[in-house]
Design a protein around this motif. Structure first.
Motif, PDB file in Angstrom:
ATOM      1  N   ASP A 122       0.814  -1.208   0.000  1.00 32.00           N
ATOM      2  CA  ASP A 122       0.000   0.000   0.000  1.00 32.00           C
ATOM      3  C   ASP A 122       0.853   1.265   0.000  1.00 32.00           C
ATOM      4  OD1 ASP A 122      -2.485  -1.197  -0.075  1.00 32.00           O
ATOM      5  OD2 ASP A 122      -2.734  -1.246   2.098  1.00 32.00           O
ATOM      6  N   PHE A 123       0.443   2.215  -0.836  1.00 27.51           N
ATOM      7  CA  PHE A 123       0.957   3.584  -0.820  1.00 27.51           C
ATOM      8  C   PHE A 123      -0.240   4.492  -0.528  1.00 27.51           C
ATOM      9  CE2 PHE A 123       4.173   1.369  -3.092  1.00 27.51           C
ATOM     10  CZ  PHE A 123       5.326   2.130  -3.116  1.00 27.51           C
ATOM     11  N   TRP A 124      -0.082   5.394   0.437  1.00 27.32           N
ATOM     12  CA  TRP A 124      -1.180   6.305   0.769  1.00 27.32           C
ATOM     13  C   TRP A 124      -1.282   7.408  -0.284  1.00 27.32           C
ATOM     14  CZ3 TRP A 124      -4.893   5.832   4.450  1.00 27.32           C
ATOM     15  CH2 TRP A 124      -4.711   4.794   5.382  1.00 27.32           C
ATOM     16  N   ARG A 125      -2.532   7.732  -0.681  1.00 22.19           N
ATOM     17  CA  ARG A 125      -2.784   8.792  -1.656  1.00 22.19           C
ATOM     18  C   ARG A 125      -3.877   9.710  -1.131  1.00 22.19           C
ATOM     19  NH1 ARG A 125      -2.413   5.365  -6.339  1.00 22.19           N
ATOM     20  NH2 ARG A 125      -1.136   3.549  -5.929  1.00 22.19           N
ATOM     21  N   SER A 126      -3.876  10.945  -1.602  1.00 14.50           N
ATOM     22  CA  SER A 126      -4.909  11.927  -1.257  1.00 14.50           C
ATOM     23  C   SER A 126      -5.867  12.098  -2.428  1.00 14.50           C
ATOM     24  CB  SER A 126      -4.269  13.276  -0.930  1.00 14.50           C
ATOM     25  OG  SER A 126      -5.253  14.295  -0.857  1.00 14.50           O
ATOM     26  N   ARG A 127      -7.118  12.399  -2.124  1.00  9.44           N
ATOM     27  CA  ARG A 127      -8.123  12.636  -3.154  1.00  9.44           C
ATOM     28  C   ARG A 127      -8.229  14.120  -3.547  1.00  9.44           C
ATOM     29  NH1 ARG A 127     -11.288   7.956  -3.765  1.00  9.44           N
ATOM     30  NH2 ARG A 127     -11.273   6.533  -1.989  1.00  9.44           N
ATOM     31  N   LEU A 128      -7.255  14.919  -3.157  1.00  7.95           N
ATOM     32  CA  LEU A 128      -7.294  16.357  -3.422  1.00  7.95           C
ATOM     33  C   LEU A 128      -7.394  16.633  -4.920  1.00  7.95           C
ATOM     34  CD1 LEU A 128      -6.914  19.327  -2.394  1.00  7.95           C
ATOM     35  CD2 LEU A 128      -4.464  19.005  -2.834  1.00  7.95           C
ATOM     36  N   GLY A 129      -8.311  17.538  -5.299  1.00  9.36           N
ATOM     37  CA  GLY A 129      -8.427  17.949  -6.688  1.00  9.36           C
ATOM     38  C   GLY A 129      -9.708  17.457  -7.309  1.00  9.36           C
ATOM     39  N   GLU A 130      -9.604  16.425  -8.156  1.00 11.66           N
ATOM     40  CA  GLU A 130     -10.799  15.915  -8.817  1.00 11.66           C
ATOM     41  C   GLU A 130     -11.836  15.393  -7.824  1.00 11.66           C
ATOM     42  OE1 GLU A 130      -7.713  14.902  -9.706  1.00 11.66           O
ATOM     43  OE2 GLU A 130      -7.535  14.704 -11.894  1.00 11.66           O
ATOM     44  N   GLU A 131     -11.354  14.733  -6.742  1.00 15.52           N
ATOM     45  CA  GLU A 131     -12.253  13.976  -5.880  1.00 15.52           C
ATOM     46  C   GLU A 131     -12.671  14.711  -4.613  1.00 15.52           C
ATOM     47  OE1 GLU A 131     -11.020   9.737  -5.602  1.00 15.52           O
ATOM     48  OE2 GLU A 131      -9.252  10.465  -6.641  1.00 15.52           O
ATOM     49  N   SER A 132     -11.875  15.648  -4.140  1.00 12.78           N
ATOM     50  CA  SER A 132     -12.157  16.313  -2.877  1.00 12.78           C
ATOM     51  C   SER A 132     -11.474  17.668  -2.861  1.00 12.78           C
ATOM     52  CB  SER A 132     -11.644  15.464  -1.704  1.00 12.78           C
ATOM     53  OG  SER A 132     -11.813  16.140  -0.473  1.00 12.78           O
ATOM     54  N   ASP A 133     -12.034  18.591  -2.075  1.00 18.10           N
ATOM     55  CA  ASP A 133     -11.366  19.880  -1.887  1.00 18.10           C
ATOM     56  C   ASP A 133     -10.477  19.855  -0.650  1.00 18.10           C
ATOM     57  OD1 ASP A 133     -13.301  19.806   0.071  1.00 18.10           O
ATOM     58  OD2 ASP A 133     -14.240  21.713  -0.474  1.00 18.10           O
ATOM     59  N   LYS A 134     -10.348  18.683  -0.031  1.00 18.96           N
ATOM     60  CA  LYS A 134      -9.525  18.540   1.168  1.00 18.96           C
ATOM     61  C   LYS A 134      -8.472  17.453   0.955  1.00 18.96           C
ATOM     62  CE  LYS A 134     -13.259  19.871   4.311  1.00 18.96           C
ATOM     63  NZ  LYS A 134     -14.107  19.440   5.465  1.00 18.96           N
ATOM     64  N   ALA A 135      -7.251  17.773   1.309  1.00 16.83           N
ATOM     65  CA  ALA A 135      -6.177  16.786   1.184  1.00 16.83           C
ATOM     66  C   ALA A 135      -6.335  15.656   2.185  1.00 16.83           C
ATOM     67  CB  ALA A 135      -4.828  17.472   1.382  1.00 16.83           C
ATOM     68  N   GLU A 136      -7.101  15.891   3.259  1.00 19.16           N
ATOM     69  CA  GLU A 136      -7.198  14.909   4.342  1.00 19.16           C
ATOM     70  C   GLU A 136      -7.978  13.659   3.965  1.00 19.16           C
ATOM     71  OE1 GLU A 136      -6.023  18.736   5.857  1.00 19.16           O
ATOM     72  OE2 GLU A 136      -7.728  18.143   4.624  1.00 19.16           O
ATOM     73  N   THR A 137      -8.669  13.677   2.844  1.00 19.43           N
ATOM     74  CA  THR A 137      -9.376  12.481   2.397  1.00 19.43           C
ATOM     75  C   THR A 137      -8.366  11.581   1.684  1.00 19.43           C
ATOM     76  OG1 THR A 137     -10.078  13.762   0.475  1.00 19.43           O
ATOM     77  CG2 THR A 137     -11.672  13.460   2.241  1.00 19.43           C
ATOM     78  N   VAL A 138      -7.928  10.542   2.379  1.00 15.92           N
ATOM     79  CA  VAL A 138      -6.842   9.701   1.878  1.00 15.92           C
ATOM     80  C   VAL A 138      -7.265   8.233   1.825  1.00 15.92           C
ATOM     81  CG1 VAL A 138      -5.039  11.256   2.712  1.00 15.92           C
ATOM     82  CG2 VAL A 138      -5.860   9.415   4.194  1.00 15.92           C
ATOM     83  N   TYR A 139      -6.513   7.443   1.073  1.00 12.04           N
ATOM     84  CA  TYR A 139      -6.782   6.004   0.981  1.00 12.04           C
ATOM     85  C   TYR A 139      -5.478   5.287   0.644  1.00 12.04           C
ATOM     86  CZ  TYR A 139      -6.703   6.879  -4.057  1.00 12.04           C
ATOM     87  OH  TYR A 139      -6.340   7.262  -5.327  1.00 12.04           O
ATOM     88  N   PRO A 140      -5.341   4.014   1.049  1.00 14.10           N
ATOM     89  CA  PRO A 140      -4.166   3.223   0.684  1.00 14.10           C
ATOM     90  C   PRO A 140      -4.459   2.334  -0.521  1.00 14.10           C
ATOM     91  CG  PRO A 140      -5.324   2.145   2.465  1.00 14.10           C
ATOM     92  CD  PRO A 140      -6.165   3.350   2.078  1.00 14.10           C
ATOM     93  N   LEU A 141      -3.461   2.187  -1.398  1.00 15.30           N
ATOM     94  CA  LEU A 141      -3.613   1.321  -2.564  1.00 15.30           C
ATOM     95  C   LEU A 141      -2.227   0.983  -3.104  1.00 15.30           C
ATOM     96  CD1 LEU A 141      -5.970   0.192  -4.434  1.00 15.30           C
ATOM     97  CD2 LEU A 141      -5.332   2.032  -5.995  1.00 15.30           C
ATOM     98  N   PRO A 142      -1.979  -0.272  -3.478  1.00 16.74           N
ATOM     99  CA  PRO A 142      -0.698  -0.593  -4.123  1.00 16.74           C
ATOM    100  C   PRO A 142      -0.592   0.085  -5.488  1.00 16.74           C
ATOM    101  CG  PRO A 142      -1.796  -2.581  -3.307  1.00 16.74           C
ATOM    102  CD  PRO A 142      -2.803  -1.473  -3.243  1.00 16.74           C
ATOM    103  N   ILE A 143       0.626   0.243  -5.985  1.00 15.27           N
ATOM    104  CA  ILE A 143       0.840   0.778  -7.327  1.00 15.27           C
ATOM    105  C   ILE A 143       0.655  -0.313  -8.375  1.00 15.27           C
ATOM    106  CG2 ILE A 143       2.565   1.796  -8.881  1.00 15.27           C
ATOM    107  CD1 ILE A 143       3.665   3.326  -6.483  1.00 15.27           C
ATOM    108  N   PHE A 144       1.067  -1.537  -8.070  1.00 14.89           N
ATOM    109  CA  PHE A 144       0.887  -2.669  -8.971  1.00 14.89           C
ATOM    110  C   PHE A 144      -0.134  -3.639  -8.397  1.00 14.89           C
ATOM    111  CE2 PHE A 144       5.562  -2.578 -10.696  1.00 14.89           C
ATOM    112  CZ  PHE A 144       5.257  -1.453 -11.453  1.00 14.89           C
ATOM    113  N   GLY A 145      -0.862  -4.309  -9.273  1.00 13.28           N
ATOM    114  CA  GLY A 145      -1.778  -5.361  -8.859  1.00 13.28           C
ATOM    115  C   GLY A 145      -1.986  -6.356  -9.987  1.00 13.28           C
ATOM    116  N   VAL A 146      -2.343  -7.587  -9.641  1.00 13.58           N
ATOM    117  CA  VAL A 146      -2.608  -8.639 -10.623  1.00 13.58           C
ATOM    118  C   VAL A 146      -3.813  -9.445 -10.169  1.00 13.58           C
ATOM    119  CG1 VAL A 146      -1.746 -10.743 -11.734  1.00 13.58           C
ATOM    120  CG2 VAL A 146      -0.192  -8.831 -11.345  1.00 13.58           C
TER     121      VAL A 146
END
Length: 335
Positions: free
Chosen positions: A192-216
C-alpha cells in the motif's frame, strides 16, 4: 513500439460524412453534447472499427491513435457533440470530477489554478502544492501518471506553438524491468501507498486512501499511479510517511518510465486512447500563441470499457466495482 504502426487507426473514406449526418441528427433533436447516447449518434459503418479499438486497448498494446476527425469543419460546441458521440461507441463516459464533469477542455487556463482546482498551503518552500487537476490545466510538464478510468481519451483540436507532446510508457514493461533488475523493489510496488483525493475527488487533502501501485488478478496486470496524490497524502498530518524502500521504488518507477517511454505527437483531428491499467502518460511543457491560432486545446473523455478486466481485491476503494465487464471508475459525485 515507436517503430510499430499497430496502434494507429484511420477513419475510412466516407466516415466524415457519416459523422456529420450523426451530428445533424442530434441537432435536430436539440440534444446537448452530454445528453447524447450511442443510439442518438448512429455510426453504422464504423462499429467494426470501434470494436477493433476496444480490443487493441484491452488485449493488445493498450493504446490507439485514431486519425482523421474533421475538426477544421466545426466550432468547439459541435466538436463536443461529435467527440462525445464517438466516445459512446467506444465505451461509457464517466465523471472526471466531483461536480459532474463528463468532458474537459485541456488547455492552459493560467491564473490562480490552485485556488480554483485545489492546493495545499504552507509547504516548506513557501509555495502552495497544486493538485493534479490544477497542474493539468496549466502549460507545465505533467509527470507520468494514470487516470481513474479504464481508458482516457483525448481529441486534439489545436496544437500549441511548441511543446505539449504526449509521453507514453507501458506500465507492464516497467513491471517487467523491476522484475529483472530489482525484484526486491517489485515486492514493494505491491504494498500500500497512501494517496490523497485532493483535486478531482475532494477539496480537502485529508481524504486519503491506501492502494498498491501494482496489482494482478487472474493473470491480468493493473497499475494505478500518480506521484502528486502520494505527495499530497504525505503532507497530511497522521498519514504514514513513505518508507525508504517505497521512495527508492518510486524513484525507479519514474526513471524506468522515462527510459522506456516514447513520444506521440497529436495533430488536429487525432484521438488518443490509452488503457490506464497498462500505460502511464505524461506531457512536455508547451507554449501557446493565441494570436496565431496556436493555443493548445484537447478535449478529454474518461471511458469505462465494456471489455474491461477484473481488478484485484482492495481496488474497490478507487474503482467501486472490481468485476470484469462492469461500468466503473470515474469520480463519485457530491450530493
Amino acid at each position: 513500439m515507436a517503430s510499430s504502426t499497430r496502434w494507429i487507426r484511420d477513419l475510412p473514406a466516407g466516415a466524415a460524412d457519416e459523422i456529420d449526418a450523426a451530428l445533424q441528427a442530434v441537432r435536430r433533436k436539440g440534444l446537448a453534447w452530454h445528453q447524447i447516447t450511442r443510439a442518438d449518434f448512429p455510426l453504422p459503418t464504423l462499429d467494426a472499427l470501434f470494436e477493433d479499438i476496444a480490443e487493441e486497448l484491452e488485449n493488445g498494446c493498450g493504446m490507439v491513435k485514431l486519425r482523421g476527425v474533421p475538426v477544421a469543419r466545426y466550432d468547439e460546441a459541435a466538436l463536443q457533440q461529435i467527440y462525445f458521440g464517438i466516445g459512446t461507441h467506444v465505451g461509457a463516459p464517466v465523471f472526471q470530477n466531483r461536480r459532474g464533469e463528463l468532458m474537459r477542455g485541456i488547455r492552459d487556463e493560467g491564473g490562480d489554478l490552485g485556488q480554483r482546482y485545489g492546493q495545499i498551503e504552507g509547504k516548506g518552500d513557501g509555495k502552495p502544492f497544486l493538485s493534479s487537476y490544477a497542474r493539468t490545466l496549466s502549460n507545465g510538464r505533467l509527470r507520468f501518471h494514470t487516470d481513474r478510468t479504464d481508458v482516457v481519451s483525448l481529441l486534439c483540436v489545436r496544437q500549441a506553438k511548441s511543446g505539449g507532446v504526449s509521453k507514453i510508457c507501458s506500465s507492464a514493461a516497467v513491471h517487467n524491468a523491476f522484475l529483472q533488475r530489482r525484484p526486491d523493489l517489485l515486492e514493494v510496488m505491491f504494498q500500500d501507498f497512501w494517496r490523497s483525493r485532493l483535486g478531482e475527488e475532494s477539496d480537502k487533502a485529508e481524504t486519503v486512501y491506501p492502494l498498491p501501485i501494482f496489482g494482478v488478478r487472474d493473470g491480468r496486470f493493473t497499475s494505478h499511479y500518480s506521484l502528486t496524490y502520494i505527495e499530497a497524502a504525505e503532507l497530511v498530518p497522521g498519514v504514514p510517511k513513505l518508507t525508504a524502500a517505497q521512495r527508492e521504488a518510486i524513484d525507479m518507477l519514474m526513471a524506468l518510465s522515462e527510459e522506456l517511454c516514447f513520444e506521440m505527437t497529436l495533430a488536429p483531428g487525432d484521438i488518443q486512447f490509452l488503457n490506464s491499467h497498462v500505460t502511464y502518460h505524461g506531457r512536455t511543457p508547451f507554449e501557446d500563441d493565441k494570436a496565431a491560432g496556436q493555443d493548445r486545446l484537447l478535449l478529454r473523455l474518461w471511458l469505462s470499457m465494456p471489455n474491461n478486466r477484473a481488478l484485484p481485491a482492495g481496488h474497490e476503494v478507487l474503482w467501486g466495482s472490481i468485476d470484469a465487464g462492469v461500468r466503473r471508475g470515474g469520480i463519485a459525485q457530491v450530493t
